[in-house]
Design a protein around this motif. Sequence first.
Motif, short mmCIF file in Angstrom:
data_model
loop_
_atom_site.label_atom_id
_atom_site.label_comp_id
_atom_site.label_asym_id
_atom_site.label_seq_id
_atom_site.Cartn_x
_atom_site.Cartn_y
_atom_site.Cartn_z
N ILE A 57 0.82 -1.22 0.00
CA ILE A 57 0.00 0.00 0.00
C ILE A 57 0.85 1.27 0.00
O ILE A 57 0.34 2.37 -0.28
N GLN A 58 2.15 1.15 0.31
CA GLN A 58 2.97 2.36 0.48
C GLN A 58 3.04 3.26 -0.75
O GLN A 58 2.86 4.48 -0.63
N ALA A 78 -2.76 4.26 6.70
CA ALA A 78 -3.01 2.97 6.07
C ALA A 78 -1.84 2.03 6.23
O ALA A 78 -2.00 0.80 6.19
N LEU A 79 -0.65 2.59 6.43
CA LEU A 79 0.54 1.78 6.72
C LEU A 79 0.87 1.79 8.20
O LEU A 79 1.16 0.75 8.79
N SER A 80 0.79 2.96 8.84
CA SER A 80 1.21 3.07 10.24
C SER A 80 0.31 2.27 11.18
O SER A 80 0.80 1.68 12.16
N GLY A 178 5.81 -6.34 -3.42
CA GLY A 178 4.55 -5.70 -3.09
C GLY A 178 4.47 -4.29 -3.63
O GLY A 178 3.48 -3.90 -4.26
N ARG A 179 5.51 -3.50 -3.40
CA ARG A 179 5.51 -2.10 -3.82
C ARG A 179 5.55 -1.97 -5.35
O ARG A 179 4.80 -1.20 -5.94
N VAL A 180 6.49 -2.69 -5.97
CA VAL A 180 6.64 -2.58 -7.42
C VAL A 180 5.46 -3.24 -8.14
O VAL A 180 4.91 -2.69 -9.10
N GLY A 181 5.06 -4.41 -7.65
CA GLY A 181 3.98 -5.13 -8.30
C GLY A 181 2.68 -4.35 -8.34
O GLY A 181 2.00 -4.31 -9.37
N VAL A 182 2.34 -3.71 -7.23
CA VAL A 182 1.07 -2.99 -7.20
C VAL A 182 1.11 -1.79 -8.14
O VAL A 182 0.11 -1.45 -8.79
#
Length: 420
Positions: A57-58, A78-80, A178-182
């Motif tokens: 989600i970042q 949403a991350l914290s 996760g970060r790149v894929g999204v």
Amino acid sequence: MSLASPFDAFPPDAPAETPLKTPAEKTFVVKGSAAYRRISLALFLAGFATFSLLYAIQPLLPNLAAHYGVSPAESSLALSLTTGSLAIAILLAGAFSEGFGRRGMMFWSMLGAALCHIGAAMSPSWHMLLLLRAAEGFVLGGVPAVAMAYISEEIEPRSLGTAMGLYVGGVAFGGMAGRVGVGLLMELCSWSTALTIIGVLDLIAAAGFALLLPPSRNFVRRKGMSLAAHARTWLGHLRTPGMALVFLCGFLALGSFVALFNYLTFRLAAAPFGLSPGFISAMFLVYIAGVVASPWAGILADRHGRVPAQLIGVVLMAVGTLMTLSSSLVMIVLGLTGITGGFFIIHSVASGWVGRLAKGSKGHASSLYLLAYYAGSSSMGSGGGWLWSLGGWPAIVGLVSAMLGVILVATLRIGALEGL
């Protein structure tokens, strides 16, 4: 007719009456063996699943702010909230796994977190998304502390740094995927669909983990520990020379890392860069540096000591942070590469230090380290928003530089306490 517990699929690794094993009686997994390879791959999948779920989600924080009409600091929740609830859950999960076992705890945590992640992706409101993200973090707590304890118990001590480095390499790969894929998926579909696809991939990773991880050989089940007994165990670890400083290093390292990446997304989305979500997500390919650096750091720590390895990580992260002050996108990418490699060196070395310094009850020791680690992410991830609103990117760089200075001093102090 009684209902079977879902944990029955993974029975306890050891019966409650198992006596404590002496070091001579323990059967460690040797590097290079088939069991070692299975453990390495299974825990690589655990690290991948945990951190792809956590951080997918970042790069979407600017999108969430626009979609739900919230501020950058609010969108960081949403991350914290996820990392904050994860920190609390880790403390409980590490203790609970002492009475139940390692494998089942990790599997059901991976499965439950992936389902919460898919639910959050489909959330119709901002508050529902936050609620499900907090639940995701809480459920996910059964993986990190227990994985560290499993490695510390099962792998021969002279290969502990290498094994921990491989696990952290899975963490780095998961964070990157996760970060790149999204971001890449968003070029083809909505952010909600992209997050859902990540969740489905992690359901598959949980199944692979269940098939690969062998039963514990050296786990000693402790049934019926009271809250007071848990508290005494945690306090005992805090009193162990150098342990609290290792926890401080974890707190500051992840706090710095998350603050940098959270608000860099806003910097790159705004003028003069104006990058698209897909391009911003592609910046997280620098996580390859973490995939490479983590196993290397473990080998370096095993051969030459943890202090030199951790100092290299601090220097790399500090230099990379200063490089991001540049207005050149190339310099920023190079700086991010140094930051990522340095961070994962610090985390890999500190994780191994916990297993080395802990005197028994390694699940409790790991849970304390990861409580501090994710508390750093939660507090600095959202707290950095206040600095961002006041002083922009230079304020974030100043905060991170100060925290890295504290890590440097703490590392030297741990080395002195160890007599290195």
